[in-house]
Design a protein around this motif. Sequence first.
Motif, PDB file in Angstrom:
ATOM      1  N   SER A 379      46.780  39.839  42.951  1.00 23.48           N
ATOM      2  CA  SER A 379      46.818  41.165  42.324  1.00 23.48           C
ATOM      3  C   SER A 379      48.167  41.832  42.545  1.00 23.48           C
ATOM      4  O   SER A 379      48.704  42.504  41.654  1.00 23.48           O
ATOM      5  CB  SER A 379      45.691  42.043  42.880  1.00 23.48           C
ATOM      6  N   LEU A 382      50.828  40.312  40.188  1.00 24.94           N
ATOM      7  CA  LEU A 382      50.613  40.763  38.812  1.00 24.94           C
ATOM      8  C   LEU A 382      51.144  42.179  38.601  1.00 24.94           C
ATOM      9  O   LEU A 382      51.760  42.477  37.569  1.00 24.94           O
ATOM     10  CB  LEU A 382      49.125  40.703  38.464  1.00 24.94           C
ATOM     11  N   ARG A 383      50.948  43.055  39.588  1.00 22.46           N
ATOM     12  CA  ARG A 383      51.430  44.437  39.460  1.00 22.46           C
ATOM     13  C   ARG A 383      52.954  44.480  39.439  1.00 22.46           C
ATOM     14  O   ARG A 383      53.551  45.253  38.673  1.00 22.46           O
ATOM     15  CB  ARG A 383      50.873  45.294  40.592  1.00 22.46           C
ATOM     16  N   GLU A 393      49.652  40.840  29.673  1.00 26.85           N
ATOM     17  CA  GLU A 393      48.355  40.288  30.023  1.00 26.85           C
ATOM     18  C   GLU A 393      47.897  39.305  28.954  1.00 26.85           C
ATOM     19  O   GLU A 393      48.047  39.563  27.753  1.00 26.85           O
ATOM     20  CB  GLU A 393      47.336  41.415  30.169  1.00 26.85           C
ATOM     21  N   THR A 492      42.385  38.244  44.930  1.00 26.57           N
ATOM     22  CA  THR A 492      42.575  39.391  44.050  1.00 26.57           C
ATOM     23  C   THR A 492      41.637  40.496  44.483  1.00 26.57           C
ATOM     24  O   THR A 492      40.642  40.243  45.174  1.00 26.57           O
ATOM     25  CB  THR A 492      42.317  39.013  42.579  1.00 26.57           C
ATOM     26  N   GLU A 505      37.647  44.163  37.888  1.00 25.61           N
ATOM     27  CA  GLU A 505      39.090  44.173  38.172  1.00 25.61           C
ATOM     28  C   GLU A 505      39.496  42.917  38.935  1.00 25.61           C
ATOM     29  O   GLU A 505      40.493  42.262  38.599  1.00 25.61           O
ATOM     30  CB  GLU A 505      39.464  45.409  38.995  1.00 25.61           C
ATOM     31  N   ASP A 509      41.838  39.796  37.409  1.00 23.27           N
ATOM     32  CA  ASP A 509      43.078  39.406  38.086  1.00 23.27           C
ATOM     33  C   ASP A 509      43.036  37.944  38.528  1.00 23.27           C
ATOM     34  O   ASP A 509      44.056  37.235  38.495  1.00 23.27           O
ATOM     35  CB  ASP A 509      43.325  40.300  39.297  1.00 23.27           C
ATOM     36  N   TYR A 513      45.908  35.595  37.179  1.00 17.57           N
ATOM     37  CA  TYR A 513      46.867  35.011  38.117  1.00 17.57           C
ATOM     38  C   TYR A 513      46.804  33.487  38.090  1.00 17.57           C
ATOM     39  O   TYR A 513      47.833  32.803  38.194  1.00 17.57           O
ATOM     40  CB  TYR A 513      46.613  35.518  39.533  1.00 17.57           C
TER      41      TYR A 513
END
Length: 537
Positions: A379, A382-383, A393, A492, A505, A509, A513
């Motif tokens: 996570s 990804l951010r 995405e 995640t 969520e 993720d 990922y």
Amino acid sequence: MTKVEIYDTTLRDGTQGEGISFSAKDKVKIALRLDKLGFHYIEGGWPGSNPKDLRFFELIKEHRLKNARICAFGSTRKPGIAPSEDENLMQIVRSAAPVATIFGKTWDFHVEYALLATLEENLKMIKESVAFLRHNNMEVFYDAEHFFDGYKANPEYAMATLQAARDGGAARIILCDTNGGSLPGEIFEMVSQVSRTLDVPLGIHCHNDSELAVANTMAAVQAGAIQVQGTINGYGERCGNANLCSVIPNLAFKCGVASLPEESLAEVTELSRFVSEMANMHPMNNQPYVGGSAFAHKGGVHVSALLKNPRTYEHIEPEKVGNRRRVLVSELSGLSNLLYKYRELDLGLGLEKEDNRKVLEELKELENQGYQFEGAEGSFELRLRKAFHGYKEPFSLENLKILIEMRDGTVYSEAIIKMNVNGQVVHTAAEGNGPVNALDNALRKALEDFYPDIAGMYLTDYKVRVLDEKDGTGAVVRVLVETGDGHCSWGTVGVSSNIIQASWEALVDSIAYGLLRLETKDEGDPKKITGVFRGKC
């Protein structure tokens, strides 16, 4: 260079730990891995105690070991009978193992109150049992049970038991801290005294009841012991045994003592995790050398120094034991943590300092809300990529419904989902044994035609943590998901006062990922993710 023998007792003493169990085939797999790495002795079990251990000794005969010798474990004969009449000793002989390791009583207190024999009879039991096994062409190691407690109570008798083993023909005498209550200074002094008076090579076998098994093992080696006994990951009865995943690197990197071949040292971390998997035990993150946190850095001051030279906060290079360095980002982080992560992820270093500070503050605010990125690096990455690297995405949610129905006392869950995948709308549904399982099944069903590789990704762990218990069923929860693909695993996270949303969520993720880790494919093919190859975990 001094040479020390490594004697592994994971398959016997390790299985006495709570929650540890291996099948006979599991034990063979572990033994073959230990042999490949150059272990000298592998204690396969106690053939006189259970059918599983008997089966192991039958199965291991089918394999030709290159380095290790298999040891069969047992005790001295029972009081009042001849060794040839003792079924335990006969099973050791029938095992056909080249080495027999037997234990006997060293502490006079145990002889009188546990064994219920005379001190003289105990000496005969030791000598005759060792001699009987030697007569049957086995090399014999004698485990002097409770030696250090016995020596403190009655040194003359404790030494007499060792002499009896020596007179019987023992090739090694192993001094055992069976209750795990001795201190390193005591171990060093007593092993030194024994080595000066006994002309048989000594070994050491320590338990960890005082959190000193590794330290005591090292003290014994410094005092002259040439064999160390222990288990992988320190598994064993009560608080466990000396952890060979710490002892072996300590010998090599701290004492300059050879044990395993040099090339095997870099496989110690992998060995630790392999045995954890075979034991169905979660790897212990805080294990020295091999744990996931052994080379993890969190404080900003630490990471700032680490960027200049890793030796500032690492006692060895993690690669020497097959581990890797990790830098964590949390509310304790500084700009150095982000800088390290940029380098690690190859995101480039052209960001303005103010941008760095902004993203750091955003991450700290998320942690304040309940997010935790230490166990959710998927996570976190990804951010970072969304903020600074133009990451798009691979899919997005348009609508989601969950139906829960109870019929005849059974709850049925169904997730109905509408997704946008590369500009195409997908509408599907799936059932599950709960709402989260239904969500996972529906998400995968919607994506599998576009990204076939997700079939190889699977959830390995799912955790829910209530963050503010006083709010009861309305409390904010944190969901941590761990996903694997057979080679690596990644974590995640999702946070919400609604457990379904938090789970969604984390699940999204985990898939995103996993796709990011795949090698870049043809951008013209809508079924192929255009991510960045991530070859390492």
